[in-house]
Enzyme design. Structure first.
Site, PDB file in Angstrom:
ATOM      1  N   SER A 148       8.422  47.881  44.842  1.00 16.46           N
ATOM      2  CA  SER A 148       8.534  47.226  43.538  1.00 16.46           C
ATOM      3  C   SER A 148       9.974  47.114  43.078  1.00 16.46           C
ATOM      4  CB  SER A 148       7.726  48.005  42.491  1.00 16.46           C
ATOM      5  OG  SER A 148       8.183  49.344  42.402  1.00 16.46           O
ATOM      6  N   HIS A 176       4.563  42.311  47.297  1.00 18.77           N
ATOM      7  CA  HIS A 176       4.459  43.241  46.175  1.00 18.77           C
ATOM      8  C   HIS A 176       3.183  42.942  45.391  1.00 18.77           C
ATOM      9  CE1 HIS A 176       6.056  44.612  41.994  1.00 18.77           C
ATOM     10  NE2 HIS A 176       5.286  45.539  42.548  1.00 18.77           N
ATOM     11  N   GLU A 188       3.711  39.204  44.571  1.00 22.27           N
ATOM     12  CA  GLU A 188       5.077  38.708  44.607  1.00 22.27           C
ATOM     13  C   GLU A 188       5.575  38.757  46.047  1.00 22.27           C
ATOM     14  OE1 GLU A 188       8.760  39.458  41.482  1.00 22.27           O
ATOM     15  OE2 GLU A 188       7.475  41.128  42.073  1.00 22.27           O
ATOM     16  N   ASN A 226       9.074  42.958  37.822  1.00 23.49           N
ATOM     17  CA  ASN A 226       9.675  44.112  37.156  1.00 23.49           C
ATOM     18  C   ASN A 226      10.971  43.783  36.441  1.00 23.49           C
ATOM     19  OD1 ASN A 226       7.705  46.048  37.674  1.00 23.49           O
ATOM     20  ND2 ASN A 226       8.443  46.343  39.752  1.00 23.49           N
TER      21      ASN A 226
END
Length: 318
Positions: A148, A176, A188, A226
């Site tokens: 991440s 991800h 992702e 993130n």
């Protein structure tokens, strides 16, 4: 130089040429067997969804037999719950369970076409795993990480001692997945500097086969999810720490005002406050931008062992 760099970033989008890959085109790439490294919540979720949706055999590897037993038991519980709610039939449940093959060594991944690493966010651990996967897995296999926050370029570099040899590093990519994997549709896909277009396309195709909706980004701190999500959570914690609002008011305004299913503080508890802190440290450290500085309260709660749902105490008690 500027034009070369701009072309590099443009090349990361699907369907466009890449400048740095030397991998030859593989043609139609089919995943007949998947490997997953790590039998924790994320790894188990990825393995289960692959078995249910993509219907491929999945070798689930973890060095801890306890983690493997716990993961398989949890998978069986989730499948039984889906049968009870008539989401799937008993036959479908049995078929999915039969595709999950637990193993305690990376050596069992010698016949996979695609492997996804889902171990804790410890750079040295991931580098060590990928250096081994590059030697164990077939030379056509895609080597994916569920990281991440850690640079895909750095992970890819661990697959070879010679940076000029991209035969291994060009097969490294990030897939991800969002937590919990069986529920969240998003994934992702992140390319490292070495990642080939063929690898990127194969990753997008397989995640689509798993029923996921892929978003593609380049290798930049925090990637997309993130980079956006963690500063939002961090700012909510700062608001709590500085008395702008109390816990319930902060979560309520975001739930009722922006139509999100849970507020940022509850979401942080579900993600894990230690995970939130680790990602904020990566964002702050790699960008040197003060807007990513982790909240003091967040750091103190992690030091106290108040990690959220998994520890029984965070911003809420569980």
């Amino acid at each position: 130089m500027a034009s070369v760099i701009s072309k590099r970033y443009a090349s990361r989008l699907p369907g466009q040429l890449r400048l740095f890959s030397t991998t030859c085109s593989r043609g139609a790439f089919e995943v007949k067997r998947l490997g997953v490294v790590g039998a924790g919540q994320m790894g188990l979720g990825i393995a289960l969804v692959a078995a249910m949706k993509a219907q491929v055999p999945v070798t689930l590897v973890d060095s801890s037999q306890t983690s493997l037993d716990k993961g398989i038991a949890f998978a069986e519980k989730l499948l039984a719950k889906d049968v009870a709610k008539s989401r799937i039939t008993q036959e479908q449940s049995d078929a999915a369970r039969a595709l999950l093959i637990p193993a305690s060594s990376l050596e069992h991944l010698s016949d996979v076409d695609f492997v996804i690493e889902a171990v804790p966010e410890i750079p040295s651990l991931k580098f060590d795993i990928f250096s081994k996967l590059a030697q164990i897995c077939p030379k056509h296999a895609i080597l994916a990480t569920n990281t991440s926050s850690i640079s895909i370029t750095r992970i890819a570099a661990a697959t070879s001692l010679d940076p000029k040899d991209t035969s291994n590093s060009s097969r490294v990519v990030s897939t991800h997945f969002m937590n919990p994997v069986p529920i969240q549709k998003g994934v992702e896909i992140i390319s490292g500097l070495q990642t080939s277009k063929e690898t990127l396309d194969a990753a997008v195709a397989f995640c689509t086969r798993m029923g996921k909706i892929a978003s593609v980004s380049i290798d930049s701190p925090g990637f997309l999810a993130n980079r956006i999500l963690m500063p939002y959570i961090n700012e909510a914690i700062i608001c709590l720490d500085t008395g702008v609002g109390d816990r319930d008011s902060i979560d309520a305004i975001m739930k009722n005002g922006t139509n999100v299913p849970m507020g940022p503080l509850q979401l942080a508890d579900f993600i894990g406050l230690d995970t939130c802190l680790a990602i904020m440290k990566v964002l702050h450290g790699e960008t040197c931008d003060s807007k990513y500085r982790p909240s003091i309260l967040l750091k103190n709660m992690v030091d106290a062992g108040w990690l959220g749902k998994k520890s029984g105490k965070g911003f809420y008690d569980y």
